[in-house]
Motif scaffolding. Structure first.
Motif, PDB file in Angstrom:
ATOM      1  N   UNK A  31       0.865  -1.178   0.000  1.00  0.00           N
ATOM      2  CA  UNK A  31       0.000   0.000   0.000  1.00  0.00           C
ATOM      3  C   UNK A  31       0.903   1.230   0.000  1.00  0.00           C
ATOM      4  N   UNK A  32       0.777   2.047  -1.048  1.00  0.00           N
ATOM      5  CA  UNK A  32       1.577   3.259  -1.171  1.00  0.00           C
ATOM      6  C   UNK A  32       0.903   4.444  -0.506  1.00  0.00           C
ATOM      7  N   UNK A  33      -0.407   4.567  -0.668  1.00  0.00           N
ATOM      8  CA  UNK A  33      -1.178   5.656  -0.060  1.00  0.00           C
ATOM      9  C   UNK A  33      -2.560   5.126   0.276  1.00  0.00           C
ATOM     10  N   UNK A  34      -3.143   5.659   1.347  1.00  0.00           N
ATOM     11  CA  UNK A  34      -4.442   5.177   1.788  1.00  0.00           C
ATOM     12  C   UNK A  34      -5.216   6.305   2.447  1.00  0.00           C
ATOM     13  N   UNK A  82       3.012  24.957  -1.605  1.00  0.00           N
ATOM     14  CA  UNK A  82       3.149  24.030  -2.736  1.00  0.00           C
ATOM     15  C   UNK A  82       1.798  23.520  -3.221  1.00  0.00           C
ATOM     16  N   UNK A  83       0.975  23.053  -2.303  1.00  0.00           N
ATOM     17  CA  UNK A  83      -0.338  22.544  -2.690  1.00  0.00           C
ATOM     18  C   UNK A  83      -1.209  23.668  -3.242  1.00  0.00           C
ATOM     19  N   UNK A 102      -3.205  13.740   0.619  1.00  0.00           N
ATOM     20  CA  UNK A 102      -1.803  14.117   0.487  1.00  0.00           C
ATOM     21  C   UNK A 102      -1.043  13.755   1.748  1.00  0.00           C
ATOM     22  N   UNK A 103       0.264  13.658   1.607  1.00  0.00           N
ATOM     23  CA  UNK A 103       1.139  13.382   2.744  1.00  0.00           C
ATOM     24  C   UNK A 103       2.535  13.867   2.406  1.00  0.00           C
ATOM     25  N   UNK A 110       3.519  14.449  -1.520  1.00  0.00           N
ATOM     26  CA  UNK A 110       2.789  13.813  -2.615  1.00  0.00           C
ATOM     27  C   UNK A 110       1.305  14.047  -2.414  1.00  0.00           C
ATOM     28  N   UNK A 111       0.601  14.248  -3.519  1.00  0.00           N
ATOM     29  CA  UNK A 111      -0.852  14.405  -3.466  1.00  0.00           C
ATOM     30  C   UNK A 111      -1.473  13.528  -4.537  1.00  0.00           C
ATOM     31  N   UNK A 112      -2.480  12.759  -4.163  1.00  0.00           N
ATOM     32  CA  UNK A 112      -3.265  11.962  -5.099  1.00  0.00           C
ATOM     33  C   UNK A 112      -4.514  12.781  -5.403  1.00  0.00           C
ATOM     34  N   UNK A 113      -4.752  13.031  -6.683  1.00  0.00           N
ATOM     35  CA  UNK A 113      -5.852  13.900  -7.097  1.00  0.00           C
ATOM     36  C   UNK A 113      -6.773  13.167  -8.056  1.00  0.00           C
ATOM     37  N   UNK A 114      -8.072  13.303  -7.812  1.00  0.00           N
ATOM     38  CA  UNK A 114      -9.104  12.762  -8.705  1.00  0.00           C
ATOM     39  C   UNK A 114      -9.977  13.924  -9.186  1.00  0.00           C
ATOM     40  N   UNK A 115     -10.175  13.970 -10.493  1.00  0.00           N
ATOM     41  CA  UNK A 115     -11.057  14.949 -11.123  1.00  0.00           C
ATOM     42  C   UNK A 115     -11.802  14.231 -12.242  1.00  0.00           C
ATOM     43  N   UNK A 116     -12.870  14.836 -12.699  1.00  0.00           N
ATOM     44  CA  UNK A 116     -13.700  14.203 -13.728  1.00  0.00           C
ATOM     45  C   UNK A 116     -12.914  13.928 -15.011  1.00  0.00           C
ATOM     46  N   UNK A 117     -12.072  14.871 -15.435  1.00  0.00           N
ATOM     47  CA  UNK A 117     -11.291  14.702 -16.656  1.00  0.00           C
ATOM     48  C   UNK A 117      -9.823  14.565 -16.287  1.00  0.00           C
ATOM     49  N   UNK A 118      -9.440  13.365 -15.921  1.00  0.00           N
ATOM     50  CA  UNK A 118      -8.077  13.130 -15.422  1.00  0.00           C
ATOM     51  C   UNK A 118      -7.025  13.351 -16.513  1.00  0.00           C
TER      52      UNK A 118
END
Length: 141
Positions: A31-34, A82-83, A102-103, A110-118
């Motif tokens: 698991x990298x991010x959770x 930064x963010x 993010x962490x 690092x930030x994991x981002x989800x958007x409708x048009x990735x």
């Protein structure tokens, strides 16, 4: 530069998250991010793992309800603003972030981002010379 994220729906029951992580551990899936979000009746575990297709398969066989989604993971300096700078770029392009987590550790954030048009998110961040993690940066061989 998309990566796959698992979304796992968990009943609100003691030990269910432990069972999820046990299944990943015995199948040698890192698991990298959770992130865990909860409602009154269930939780949603969003995670980036080393072997997303295998994780989806073994968790579904164990009775978990799984979604596999494209997200981006951005590498940024671990410093104030930064963010904000990244989100400002996305906002200026009219991109709405559906969710993110993010962490940071050892001067890297690092930030994991989800958007409708990735795909558009990727293009905008690439155009602004921001570092996105690739599958090879995260996935196990």
């Amino acid at each position: 530069m998309h990566i796959k994220q698992l979304s796992v729906f968990l009943e609100d029951r003691s030990g269910r998250l432990t069972e999820l992580t046990r299944i990943l551990a015995v199948n040698d899936i890192n698991i990298t991010a959770l992130s865990v979000a909860e409602t009154a009746d269930y939780g949603i575990v969003r995670m980036v793992v080393g072997r997303p297709e295998l994780a989806k398969d073994v968790l579904e066989k164990a009775g978990f309800s799984i979604g596999l989604t494209d997200v981006v993971c951005i590498n940024m300096p671990d410093q104030p603003g930064s963010l904000y700078n990244i989100l400002e770029i996305l906002t200026d392009e009219g991109i709405n972030v559906d969710y993110m987590y993010a962490f940071s550790n050892n001067d890297v954030a690092l930030a994991v981002i989800r958007a409708a048009d990735i795909q558009r998110v990727t293009e905008v961040l690439d155009r602004n010379r921001l570092k996105l993690l690739s599958q090879s940066d995260i996935y196990q061989l």
